[in-house]
Design an enzyme around this catalytic site. Structure first.
Site, mmCIF file in Angstrom:
data_model
loop_
_atom_site.group_PDB
_atom_site.id
_atom_site.type_symbol
_atom_site.label_atom_id
_atom_site.label_comp_id
_atom_site.label_asym_id
_atom_site.label_seq_id
_atom_site.Cartn_x
_atom_site.Cartn_y
_atom_site.Cartn_z
ATOM 1 N N GLU A 105 0.853 -1.191 0.000
ATOM 2 C CA GLU A 105 0.000 0.000 0.000
ATOM 3 C C GLU A 105 0.887 1.237 0.000
ATOM 4 O O GLU A 105 1.938 1.248 0.637
ATOM 5 C CB GLU A 105 -0.851 0.030 1.280
ATOM 6 C CG GLU A 105 -1.842 -1.110 1.407
ATOM 7 C CD GLU A 105 -3.081 -0.881 0.574
ATOM 8 O OE1 GLU A 105 -3.543 0.268 0.487
ATOM 9 O OE2 GLU A 105 -3.584 -1.867 0.002
ATOM 10 N N GLY A 106 0.459 2.282 -0.691
ATOM 11 C CA GLY A 106 1.180 3.545 -0.630
ATOM 12 C C GLY A 106 2.251 3.704 -1.685
ATOM 13 O O GLY A 106 2.979 4.686 -1.695
ATOM 14 N N CYS A 107 2.372 2.731 -2.563
ATOM 15 C CA CYS A 107 3.342 2.855 -3.655
ATOM 16 C C CYS A 107 2.602 3.287 -4.913
ATOM 17 O O CYS A 107 1.527 2.766 -5.213
ATOM 18 C CB CYS A 107 4.042 1.520 -3.920
ATOM 19 S SG CYS A 107 5.314 1.153 -2.714
ATOM 20 N N GLN A 108 3.206 4.227 -5.627
ATOM 21 C CA GLN A 108 2.633 4.716 -6.875
ATOM 22 C C GLN A 108 2.615 3.590 -7.903
ATOM 23 O O GLN A 108 1.653 3.388 -8.612
ATOM 24 C CB GLN A 108 3.491 5.875 -7.348
ATOM 25 C CG GLN A 108 3.077 6.492 -8.644
ATOM 26 C CD GLN A 108 4.052 7.579 -9.079
ATOM 27 O OE1 GLN A 108 5.113 7.749 -8.503
ATOM 28 N NE2 GLN A 108 3.677 8.296 -10.107
ATOM 29 N N SER A 109 3.703 2.852 -7.963
ATOM 30 C CA SER A 109 3.761 1.715 -8.877
ATOM 31 C C SER A 109 3.405 0.452 -8.095
ATOM 32 O O SER A 109 3.296 0.483 -6.885
ATOM 33 C CB SER A 109 5.160 1.607 -9.486
ATOM 34 O OG SER A 109 6.125 1.821 -8.511
#
Length: 143
Positions: free
Chosen positions: A52-56
């Site tokens: 969670e929280g990763c752009q990719s």
């Protein structure tokens, strides 16, 4: 394995990155590191392993055997794949306590935090958090 070992690995990484003068070369090296990451088995590329929280998209798989945690990961973004490759190199093959207590100073020393976009920085924090979360879960399970 011990804390000193984690710091030795971080010092190696700092030394490797110090060879490069500019950030284009450092990014190229990060991409190279990402490309050398062993591909993650398709069965681990599931929603549950997405960070969670990763752009990719970043999948992180963790296992704990005989008190030693190992990580495997994959990302669809080349720079992010390089970052997770560095984190795995530092944190894999250590005990949950060592992972939880590790001071990941190499991130600042190589200037990674300054040269990532805000969304990538958030992703980096999320990756570290997830790896520590796994370590805490393994520690609790084995307590």
């Amino acid at each position: 394995m011990n804390q000193a070992k984690i710091n030795d690995i971080q010092d190696e990484i700092i030394e490797e990155f110090s060879i490069f003068e500019d950030w284009m070369d450092k990014y190229a090296y990060l991409i190279e590191l990402g490309n050398s990451l062993e591909p993650l088995d398709e069965k681990y590329k599931v929603e549950l392993n997405l960070i969670e929280g990763c752009q990719s998209r970043v999948w992180l798989q963790a296992e704990c055997e005989n008190g030693i945690v190992t990580f495997k990961a994959e990302s669809d973004a080349v720079i992010v794949k390089g970052i997770i490759a560095l984190l795995i190199r530092v944190l894999t093959n250590h005990t949950p306590d060592e992972i939880i207590n590790a001071d990941l100073y190499f991130i600042n020393k190589i200037g990674l935090n300054e040269h990532l976009s805000p969304t990538r920085s958030n992703g980096l924090v999320s990756m570290v958090k997830q790896m520590r979360f796994y370590a805490m879960a393994f520690k609790a399970k084995n307590a």
